[in-house]
Motif scaffolding. Structure first.
Motif: not given
Length: 345
Positions: A215-222, A303-307, A311-313, A329-335
């Protein structure tokens, strides 16, 4: 005075000063514990205290509730040991692989792909071998000692000449750092940085198809993860869901479209929550994580990588695990917790 912390089930041990958070000592010793914000706001470092006693600094209730704390859970980023401790925490292979360095950087370029997003390229010092995993972040150290964290948007193999990291910075009016970026900061300015930090990076030994959720600038690490997948010539199918308010907020849509031509296993689903009439939008609308659930009701083999926004994460993690069968264990996130988020009870 120092105390010994023993991790289970790995049985690794390291020394921690009495007034030092467990996570800080682990990072210093190159031990890979899970973490995100380092500020008691995201809950990514939540672990279980099996033996011993710790004192917690002030932290967010959403990161660790009173009930969880009473049940023996701790936040390693804010827990300081008062005795020798045994902590149950999953290890993150590769998290401590690269040395954390303090270094100066020179701003090479500062562009505005949208009204409230700046893309900054910061030249790395030639005399320091800065290494990182695609998806990790650095911290800017401000003049008063305050720190601001930003994910690196390019993969290590794609630093260019001279070597530079790419950062995507959203303007938060009143922000101590972002106000500078959008007003007085200019090319050739010198900044102070420290990194790499974070455990948000590609688990390259895995084979499952990947959901990239931003979401938004969470695109950066993606973006960095996509570059890494391309460099690996990965055989894993991946789909990017990028949620923004309006079409203008998809500030690197052209870049994504270009990658689709080069990466046949990558799909792209942009989702707008508040499209404007002038957008003439005919694509997906609503909450981005719900678009994932509509398309992939069974995530048990993914596997999910969410950033992005906290609230979205949090919503994605809860709903994907509870309703779509995603293994936790397959959900990886950077909030992306802002300073306002960290100061809210």
């Amino acid at each position: 005075m120092t105390f010994t912390v023993t991790l289970q089930p790995s049985a690794r041990q390291f020394d921690v000063a009495r007034d030092e958070p467990i996570l800080n000592a682990a990072i210093r010793e190159g031990i890979g514990l899970p973490y995100g914000c380092k500020d008691g706001a995201c809950g990514s470092c939540k672990s279980r205290l099996l033996e011993g006693r710790v004192i917690h600094g002030a932290h967010q209730e959403k990161a660790l509730s009173a009930a969880e704390e009473a049940a023996g859970l701790i936040l390693t980023c804010f827990a300081t040991p008062q005795t020798d401790c045994v902590v149950e925490a999953r290890s993150v292979p590769g998290a401590g692989q690269f040395a954390v360095l303090k270094m100066p950087g020179r701003i090479l370029a500062l562009t505005r792909p949208s009204a409230d997003v700046a893309v900054m390229r910061v030249q790395l010092p030639a005399n320091q071998n800065f290494q990182f995993h695609a998806g990790q972040y650095i911290e800017f150290i401000l003049r008063d000692g305050a720190r601001r964290s930003y994910s690196m948007a390019n993969a290590p193999h794609n630093l260019g000449t001279p070597a530079a990291i790419e950062l995507h910075i959203r303007h938060l009016p009143g922000g101590k750092f972002t106000d500078q970026v959008f007003s007085t900061m200019k090319e050739k300015d010198i900044v102070r940085m420290e990194g790499p930090f974070g455990t948000f990076f590609l688990r390259e030994e895995a084979h499952q198809p990947i959901v990239l959720l931003a979401s938004g600038t969470g695109f950066a690490p993606i973006k960095a993860l996509i570059e890494r997948l391309q460099a690996l010539d990965s055989p894993r199918a991946a789909v990017l869901y990028w949620g923004c308010r309006s079409r203008a907020d998809l500030y690197m849509d052209d870049w994504v479209q270009a990658q689709l031509a080069a990466m046949p296993l990558l799909r792209y689903v942009p989702v707008l929550s508040e499209p404007r009439p002038e957008d003439h939008w005919t694509g997906r609308t609503g909450f981005v994580h719900q678009a994932v659930m509509a398309d992939l009701p069974d995530l048990s083999g993914h596997q999910v990588y969410a950033c992005g926004a906290p609230v979205m994460v949090a919503s994605a993690q809860r709903d994907f695990v509870e309703r779509c069968g995603l293994p936790e264990s397959e959900f990886f996130a950077d909030s992306f917790t802002s300073e306002a988020d960290k100061q809210t009870p």
